[in-house]
Structure formats: structure tokens, C-alpha cells
Design a protein around this motif. Structure first.
Motif, mmCIF file in Angstrom:
data_model
loop_
_atom_site.group_PDB
_atom_site.id
_atom_site.type_symbol
_atom_site.label_atom_id
_atom_site.label_comp_id
_atom_site.label_asym_id
_atom_site.label_seq_id
_atom_site.Cartn_x
_atom_site.Cartn_y
_atom_site.Cartn_z
ATOM 1 N N GLY A 518 0.806 -0.944 0.020
ATOM 2 C CA GLY A 518 0.386 0.030 0.092
ATOM 3 C C GLY A 518 0.932 1.159 0.198
ATOM 4 O O GLY A 518 1.802 0.782 0.349
ATOM 5 N N ARG A 519 -0.034 2.499 0.084
ATOM 6 C CA ARG A 519 1.278 3.847 -0.105
ATOM 7 C C ARG A 519 0.357 4.701 0.463
ATOM 8 O O ARG A 519 -1.075 4.732 0.569
ATOM 9 C CB ARG A 519 0.585 4.219 -1.657
ATOM 10 C CG ARG A 519 0.876 5.694 -1.972
ATOM 11 C CD ARG A 519 1.575 6.616 -3.219
ATOM 12 N NE ARG A 519 1.937 7.695 -4.033
ATOM 13 C CZ ARG A 519 1.080 8.405 -3.565
ATOM 14 N NH1 ARG A 519 -0.378 8.222 -2.723
ATOM 15 N NH2 ARG A 519 1.701 9.542 -3.912
ATOM 16 N N ARG A 520 0.762 5.587 1.505
ATOM 17 C CA ARG A 520 0.582 6.243 2.236
ATOM 18 C C ARG A 520 1.368 7.788 2.391
ATOM 19 O O ARG A 520 3.113 7.810 1.929
ATOM 20 C CB ARG A 520 0.514 5.711 4.137
ATOM 21 C CG ARG A 520 -0.613 4.677 4.213
ATOM 22 C CD ARG A 520 -2.126 4.485 4.210
ATOM 23 N NE ARG A 520 -2.272 5.528 4.740
ATOM 24 C CZ ARG A 520 -2.876 5.807 6.138
ATOM 25 N NH1 ARG A 520 -3.047 4.082 6.755
ATOM 26 N NH2 ARG A 520 -2.991 6.453 6.861
ATOM 27 N N VAL A 521 0.696 8.978 3.136
ATOM 28 C CA VAL A 521 1.575 9.974 2.645
ATOM 29 C C VAL A 521 1.123 10.915 4.422
ATOM 30 O O VAL A 521 0.244 10.649 4.565
ATOM 31 C CB VAL A 521 0.501 10.855 1.686
ATOM 32 C CG1 VAL A 521 1.017 12.497 1.784
ATOM 33 C CG2 VAL A 521 0.397 9.978 0.013
ATOM 34 N N VAL A 522 2.396 11.887 4.725
ATOM 35 C CA VAL A 522 2.368 12.361 5.768
ATOM 36 C C VAL A 522 2.694 13.337 4.872
ATOM 37 O O VAL A 522 3.578 13.913 5.055
ATOM 38 C CB VAL A 522 3.285 11.427 7.144
ATOM 39 C CG1 VAL A 522 3.410 12.185 8.352
ATOM 40 C CG2 VAL A 522 2.747 9.657 7.033
ATOM 41 N N GLU A 523 1.455 14.499 6.204
ATOM 42 C CA GLU A 523 2.502 15.864 5.693
ATOM 43 C C GLU A 523 3.162 16.064 7.016
ATOM 44 O O GLU A 523 2.350 16.051 8.613
ATOM 45 C CB GLU A 523 1.061 16.373 5.862
ATOM 46 C CG GLU A 523 0.754 15.976 4.281
ATOM 47 C CD GLU A 523 -0.494 17.140 3.641
ATOM 48 O OE1 GLU A 523 -0.617 18.113 4.586
ATOM 49 O OE2 GLU A 523 -1.117 17.108 2.372
ATOM 50 N N LEU A 524 3.534 17.172 6.841
ATOM 51 C CA LEU A 524 4.436 17.472 8.394
ATOM 52 C C LEU A 524 4.977 19.174 8.115
ATOM 53 O O LEU A 524 5.386 18.732 6.781
ATOM 54 C CB LEU A 524 5.818 16.781 8.836
ATOM 55 C CG LEU A 524 6.307 15.296 8.452
ATOM 56 C CD1 LEU A 524 7.315 14.645 8.788
ATOM 57 C CD2 LEU A 524 5.247 14.255 9.981
ATOM 58 N N ARG A 525 5.165 20.254 9.011
ATOM 59 C CA ARG A 525 5.047 21.506 9.286
ATOM 60 C C ARG A 525 5.147 21.711 10.366
ATOM 61 O O ARG A 525 5.061 21.531 11.304
ATOM 62 C CB ARG A 525 4.059 22.059 8.276
ATOM 63 C CG ARG A 525 2.379 22.142 9.125
ATOM 64 C CD ARG A 525 1.615 23.698 8.234
ATOM 65 N NE ARG A 525 0.558 23.614 9.093
ATOM 66 C CZ ARG A 525 -0.615 22.832 9.339
ATOM 67 N NH1 ARG A 525 -0.370 21.388 8.510
ATOM 68 N NH2 ARG A 525 -1.716 23.177 9.772
#
Length: 527
Positions: A518-525
Motif C-alpha cells: 500500500g501507499r500512505r502520505v504524511v504531511e509535516l510542517r
């Protein structure tokens, strides 16, 4: 307070009462060096060094080397002490004092006994070559000898182990700051080797982007004991001051000021260096802070991307794929990402998989900002015949199975992680291809802060979570929810677990859990 006064004050403060019997030979001689320096400045009686010198003489063996430590009769360990012996002698020579003459005479005898074994002694780590060579150079300064110079030349004939990026082969701030750079500087000065000074300045220039806002130096890529640990820039104070004064480079001056803000880490050495090089106390050129830029260290598979708001560290330089094991002297850290603000830090992002006990993701390659790794295990077929079976290691474990003679079915997992920088953070895309298996993405933060919006079990998903520390926060979210049936925990792999150990990060943590493929996306700021 100017630099000289600050060093002297730190030296006086460190000259507290210490039991000589509690110190090993290096600590004893460092103490003698400190008290000699203070005696020169009329801040301590010369006789105060005598008890430590008594104990040091008792530590010196018939071979001339010193007893103590894990390394038995170690030439390189004794070389550290020899360097301090010779520096103390040089300080006494340059600042004559009848009160210190008895101390100097005893140090001369210690040096006489040290010279023969150091002239022929061997090493077992890269930096030892330069520490022994520096000790030989100091012995040559004390009493010139062609044999000493020839031995130094034999070590230097191998070439100094610095790569195209300016990193030494150990990639360790600790050993660069405390051993390799000081050693090469001493050899350059005594033997007239400006090429070695140039190497030191290359390493210092390469270190500049690795200095963090909290006054530490990046260690994730190190191959030595400091990997994954905090390492203060204070250790670099003399090297950066010297480089700034010699070159006029404001970047070195900036680094020297950062180092100084961390305090005088080793007052005995700083004082000795000032007495031997008074020019180190001169005013520095105007400091020039680093500009926002992307710095790539190809040989270490390390990228440091600095913007006005944050510093992004992407790392894919583990030696695990090549060596196939966790080992002292290898880069083992599975941290592949850091996100650093001025007040807050996401210190470690790791991907832990439950896949044959092979441990967390450690990239085999870094291409731009893409990290990739393929790991595999095998199921073995029958031999089809009787006979003795050999005890063999198949990569994960050992058994009396003659693995090398069997047909095998390969099961593999390929993980690709793309780090897409933004001005305030990064978008991290994780793609795991292979059999159905649980995984956990671990985010570990600098201690002392507080989470807002994190589930009680430590998991996060599509709802934004904040980690607040000081005046800043790191905000993170994923493109979907954590899998409730995948463990929210880090597993170090069988190499650690079999021995009852772990390389887990002790810090506030949050987890995104899921299943492959599978594929996952994580956003960090950073906010």
C-alpha cells in the motif's frame, strides 16, 4: 568577558578537588596539564600537580604504555596521554618557572618511556592513525628525531580518509572534533604540512550545515558511538576560532560563536591551546550565519535542506545493506528523516516492519530525495538425500541446515519513501510493496513538549495533531486513519531482540500504523 578570560575562568572552576585514584591515565594527565597551565598563570601552586603525576607514574607499565581501559597496553590510548605530556612540557618550556622544573623533569621521563612503544605501536580505528602521528609529532617537537618523522610519514602515506564531501570515513563529529582535526592541525604545525591544514578546513566547512539551532551537530550519519546522540558544537570551539582567524571566513566565526555559546567543554585543553597559541584569543571576524540552501553529502547519503523556517534532514546512508549486520564502526541508525525548528524538533522518523525479524527500514540508496530498500527472506526446499548437515548462517539466523545446498523460495519487500520538501516542512510518501505485513511509522519528538489531538494509544491519522514545544509546534497528519489491528510500536529487529536489546528512541512518540502492500502520505510542517 573576552574569550581568554572565559577560558581561564572555566579552567579555575574545573580545578576542584579530585581523588587521583579515581582517574585513569588520560584523566590524570589532563589534570596535570590543567594545573600546569594554572600554575603558569599564578592561579594554582605547581605542587598541586604532584599527586596526579604520582598516580600517572604508577599507571605506566614496563613497556612504556599505560594500564587501564578496555584496550590492553594500547598504543593509541597511550598516545592521547602522550600528547598531553608533551603539550605540558612545551608550555613549561615557553613559560619557564623554577617551581615547575620538578614537574617538567618527571614528565620528561614519562615521555622517554612512551616514545619507543609509540614509534612501533599499531592501531585499530581510522582516527588512531592520526592521534598516534600527532603524539609522535609532539615527541619530535620535544626532541627532534628522523625516526619519528619517518613513522609519521608511513601513516600519512595511506592518505587522510576524507571523502569528496569533506567527511572523514568515520563520519563522526565526536572523533572529528576531538581527534582527527586536532591531530592533523598539530602535525601540520610541527612538520610544516599546510596540506593537512587544508584538509581540516575542508572538514570544518562541511560541518557548517550540520550545526543545528540547538547548538548540536548532526550525528545521524555517524559510524561511531555518537550516532543518534546529541553532540554539542562546544567541542569545535578552538578549531573554528583558529579557522576563522586564519582565513577571515565569517562562517567559521559564526560557528565559533555557536560553539562558545555552548560553554567551554574541556577547559584543560582550551587553556593549554591558549598558552601555546595566544593568537586564538584575538577578536574574530564578523560572523556570517548560514543561508537557506540544500546541502548534499553524496558519500554519506545525507541531505540537509535549510529554509528560513525549518531544517529538513534526509538520510539514507546506513551500512546495514552492505555489511548485513549491526556492528560497531558501521552506520546503523534507522532514522531517515528529521524536521527541526528553532524551538521544536521531530528528532526521528522511522519505519518499523513485521517482516521476518529483519528490522526497521534502512535505505539502501538515496536518489535525490527518494529512499529505497529491498529486503528478503527465504523458505527452503528439501535436499532430497540423507547425510550430514552443515551449521550455516543464512543471513537472519544460523542452523544445522546446509542452507547453501537447498533450493529456496524468495519472499521480498520493497519500500520506497519520497520526501517532498515544503517551505515549512515536508510531504512524505511511503510505498510498501510485498506480502501482507503490518508496519508502524514512528515519529519521535524532542522531550519537554506536549501533544494536542493525539489518540490515547499514540496513533494519528487524518486529523491534524500538534506537538508544541516552546514557541513553536510541529503539525502532522496522514491521508487516512491508522490500522487498529497493526501494532503501534517500534521493533528493532532480531539482531537486537535476540540479545534483549533495542535501539529505540526514548522520546515522546506518535505512530501511523498500516499494512503492506500500500501507499500512505504524511504531511509535516513547523508552525
Amino acid at each position: 568577558m573576552d574569550y581568554r578570560d572565559e577560558v581561564i575562568a572555566a579552567a579555575r572552576e574545573s580545578a576542584t578537588e579530585v581523588d587521583p585514584h579515581a582517574l585513569a591515565h588520560r584523566g590524570l594527565m589532563e589534570r596535570v596539564k590543567l594545573l600546569v597551565g594554572l600554575a603558569i598563570l599564578d592561579l594554582a601552586p605547581a605542587a598541586s600537580a604532584a599527586p596526579f603525576l604520582d598516580a600517572l607514574e604508577r599507571r605506566q607499565l614496563r613497556s612504556g604504555l599505560f594500564a587501564g581501559g578496555d584496550n590492553v597496553e594500547s598504543p593509541p590510548d597511550s598516545a592521547f596521554t602522550a600528547g598531553d605530556v608533551c603539550d605540558a612540557l612545551e608550555i613549561i618550556r615557553r613559560h619557564p618557572s623554577a617551581a615547575l622544573d620538578p614537574i617538567g623533569a618527571r614528565l620528561e621521563l614519562i615521555a622517554d618511556h612512551l616514545e619507543p612503544p609509540l614509534l612501533v605501536g599499531g592501531v585499530h580505528t581510522p582516527n588512531h592513525r592520526w592521534e598516534i602521528s600527532a603524539a609522535l609529532a609532539r615527541l619530535h617537537r620535544r626532541r627532534p628525531s628522523g625516526a619519528l618523522v619517518d613513522r609519521i610519514d608511513a601513516w600519512l602515506a595511506e592518505g587522510v580518509d576524507i571523502d569528496a564531501d569533506g567527511m572523514y570515513s568515520e563520519r563522526s563529529p565526536n572523533y572529528a572534533a576531538f581527534v582527527t582535526n586536532p591531530s592533523l592541525t598539530v602535525i601540520a604545525e610541527i612538520l610544516g604540512r599546510p596540506d593537512l591544514d587544508a584538509i581540516v578546513q575542508r572538514n570544518l566547512a562541511a560541518t557548517l550545515p550540520l550545526i543545528r539551532a540547538d547548538g548540536t551537530v548532526e550525528t545521524v550519519h555517524s559510524r561511531r558511538q555518537d550516532q543518534g546522540r546529541r553532540f554539542s558544537a562546544a567541542a569545535y570551539i578552538t578549531a573554528f576560532r583558529r579557522a576563522a582567524l586564519r582565513t577571515g571566513d565569517g562562517r567559521f566565526a559564526w560557528a565559533a560563536e555557536v560553539a562558545r555559546s555552548e560553554g567551554i567543554a574541556h577547559p584543560a585543553t582550551a587553556l593549554a591551546e591558549l598558552l601555546l597559541e595566544p593568537q586564538l584569543a584575538q577578536p574574530l571576524p564578523r560572523a556570517v550565519a548560514p543561508v537557506s540552501a540544500v546541502h548534499r553529502y553524496a558519500a554519506s547519503s545525507l541531505v540537509v535542506d535549510r529554509s528560513e523556517v525549518r531544517t529538513l534532514v534526509v538520510y539514507g546512508g546506513s551500512d546495514h545493506a552492505r555489511a548485513g549486520r549491526i556492528r560497531s564502526g558501521l552506520a546503523n541508525d534507522p532514522t531517515f528523516l528529521r524536521l527541526l525548528g528553532d524551538d521544536v524538533a521531530l528528532e526521528s522518523v522511522r519505519l518499523s516492519r513485521t517482516f521476518f525479524g529483519l528490522g526497521p527500514f534502512r535505505a539502501q540508496r538515496l536518489d535525490g530525495m527518494r529512499l529505497q530498500e529491498t529486503v528478503a527472506a527465504w523458505y527452503y526446499q528439501p535436499l532430497g538425500s540423507a547425510g550430514a548437515l552443515d551449521l550455516e548462517d543464512e543471513g537472519r539466523f544460523s542452523a544445522e541446515m546446509s542452507f547453501s545446498r537447498r533450493a529456496a523460495d524468495r519472499v521480498e519487500m520493497t519500500t520506497t519513501i519520497d520526501v517532498e520538501p515544503t517551505t515549512t516542512g515536508a510531504r512524505v510518501v511511503i510505498d510498501v510493496a510485498g506480502p501482507i505485513a503490518p508496519w508502524a511509522l514512528e515519529l519521535a519528538f524532542s522531550p519537554g513538549g506536549a501533544f494536542e489531538g493525539l489518540a490515547d494509544d499514540g496513533r494519528f491519522g487524518s486529523a491534524a495533531v500538534r506537538y508544541q514545544h516552546g514557541g513553536q509546534a510541529i503539525v502532522f497528519r496522514a491521508d487516512g486513519e491508522s490500522a487498529a489491528d497493526a501494532p503501534a510500536a517500534y521493533h528493532p529487529g532480531e539482531e537486537y531482540a535476540y540479545l534483549g536489546g533495542s535501539d529505540a528512541v526514548a522520546a515522546p512518540r506518535a505512530y501511523l500504523t498500516g499494512w503492506s502492500p500500500g501507499r500512505r502520505v504524511v504531511e509535516l510542517r513547523v508552525e
